[in-house]
Motif scaffolding. Structure first.
Motif, PDB file in Angstrom:
ATOM      1  N   HIS A  34       2.158   4.963   1.526  1.00  0.00           N
ATOM      2  CA  HIS A  34       2.260   5.697   2.773  1.00  0.00           C
ATOM      3  C   HIS A  34       1.083   6.669   2.853  1.00  0.00           C
ATOM      4  O   HIS A  34       0.741   7.330   1.877  1.00  0.00           O
ATOM      5  CB  HIS A  34       3.567   6.513   2.831  1.00  0.00           C
TER       6      HIS A  34
ATOM      7  N   THR B 125       4.894  -0.773   2.613  1.00  0.00           N
ATOM      8  CA  THR B 125       4.387   0.534   2.180  1.00  0.00           C
ATOM      9  C   THR B 125       5.383   1.186   1.227  1.00  0.00           C
ATOM     10  O   THR B 125       6.594   1.014   1.359  1.00  0.00           O
ATOM     11  CB  THR B 125       4.149   1.465   3.384  1.00  0.00           C
TER      12      THR B 125
ATOM     13  N   THR C 275       0.842  -1.191   0.000  1.00  0.00           N
ATOM     14  CA  THR C 275       0.000   0.000   0.000  1.00  0.00           C
ATOM     15  C   THR C 275       0.877   1.240   0.000  1.00  0.00           C
ATOM     16  O   THR C 275       2.096   1.153   0.136  1.00  0.00           O
ATOM     17  CB  THR C 275      -0.956   0.008   1.209  1.00  0.00           C
TER      18      THR C 275
END
Length: 382
Positions: A171, A259, A169
């Motif tokens: 940040h 991330t 994913t």
């Protein structure tokens, strides 16, 4: 006629996204069981002009909970034009002077690119000199979670896969531009998990990807797609699936979430999406192409609702009903995905994002047929 086409397209879209939602729920969350660590890993990280990101990456590597003798880190310099190498060297020198900090088995190698796919060459070079059978790839702009390798290790001990795809994913940031990208990216993550859940994997991300070196060698690595600049992840996934699909797994665990950075500006975002789109035509999986085509048609249909209503080719009631259907099924997949990633706050931007996303998606798809992309100082073609 247009009404019938629109209804048919949205119903097909509803069916496809519904399948992915069903698949998402079918992938079981993996929980750590505190097993003794056994697996040895070679972490492979290509980098090019990543001076501003390397310190965070290295900090996260130092903080990994995994026993230090069970992993190595290979950083591959892909012709960096900034001071990336000196940053790594200075970091390691400073680290060696600090007390009570574990030693990291880390080395930097140079990638001497001779093809149009330097990243694949960089990964291949690292695998050739790696000490361990399990290869884990990530990117230089990533931050690794503390129990990253622990989670891979326990999953390997329990499930004995040959290849693992794991979650990624962005940040978290507060700007709408970042939230828009995050929702788009998480929709891809949700679709990735959904594909695994219906036993039709079709996507992965090289920022969090693991496989046995022996399997990489068995499928001849990147040979066959080494003329394509991007796709160091999905083309390899296709090869692993053809070889033994039952040994390819998704690691659905919060402890394994990597991330990474979203695009910094609109031009960067467009170039990034063009890079992703460039490999689509080269995919051999029919399911992946069906998913991509259905999503494109769904977005294109939504985009033409306004002119179609104004020109009275379709009634306002039908257009609104079809939009609500698409809006709702997209929301359900995103809701499940953001809840897994614990990023529910992103949904506050979903309404506006869902209005502008069809235009962005169709624009990128159209552009990808005619335009090459620029990435990290290089111009690449599809």
């Amino acid at each position: 006629m247009l009404t019938l086409i629109a209804i048919t397209t949205i119903i097909l879209y509803l069916f496809v996204i519904g399948m992915l939602i069903y698949g998402f729920d079918n992938v079981t969350d993996f929980k750590l069981q505190d097993l003794p660590a056994k697996t040895k890993f070679s972490i492979v990280i290509p980098f090019r002009n990543e001076a501003q990101n390397l310190s965070k990456l290295l900090d996260s590597i130092v903080k990994l909970n995994y026993p230090q003798h069970l992993f190595e880190v290979i950083l591959i310099n892909d012709a960096s034009e900034d001071d990336s190498v000196s940053i790594i060297e200075n970091y390691l020198l400073t680290l060696s002077k600090r007390q009570n900090v574990k030693h990291i088995d880390l080395k930097i190698i140079e990638n001497r690119s001779t093809t149009s796919s330097p990243k694949k060459e960089a990964i291949t070079s690292a695998i050739k000199v790696s000490k361990f059978n399990w290869i884990v790839t990530t990117d230089a702009d990533c931050v690794l979670p503390t129990y990253w390798l622990d989670t891979f290790d326990e999953f390997i001990q329990i499930n004995n896969p040959n290849c693992m795809v794991a979650p990624v994913t962005y940040h978290s940031k507060t700007s709408f531009f970042n939230r828009f990208q995050s929702l788009d990216f998480l929709s891809l993550q949700g679709a990735t998990m959904g594909g695994f859940g219906i036993k039709k994997p079709f996507m992965c991300n090289g920022a969090n990807f693991a496989y046995r070196k022996s399997e990489f060698i068995s499928v001849n690595g990147f040979i066959g797609n080494d003329t394509i600049a991007s796709g160091d992840d999905v083309f390899l996934l296709e090869k692993f699936l053809k070889r033994n699909p039952k040994k390819v797994s998704y690691l659905k665990s919060n402890n394994a979430i990597v991330t990474t950075n979203a695009a910094q500006n609109m031009n960067h975002l467009i170039q990034q999406r063009l890079r992703w789109a460039s490999k689509t035509s080269q995919l051999t999986q029919w399911f992946a192409k069906i998913i991509g085509l259905t999503v494109l048609l769904g977005n294109f249909t939504t985009l033409v609702f306004i002119p179609a209503v104004l020109m009275q080719y379709i009634s306002l009631k039908i257009a609104l009903a079809l939009f609500v259907i698409k809006f709702s099924i997209d929301f359900l997949l995103l809701f499940k995905t953001v809840r897994f990633f614990k990023q529910e706050n992103l949904l506050l931007s979903y309404l506006f994002s869902s209005v502008i996303y069809p235009a962005f998606s169709v624009y990128i798809a159209f552009l990808s047929f005619f335009k090459s992309y620029h990435w990290k100082g290089r111009t690449s073609k599809k």
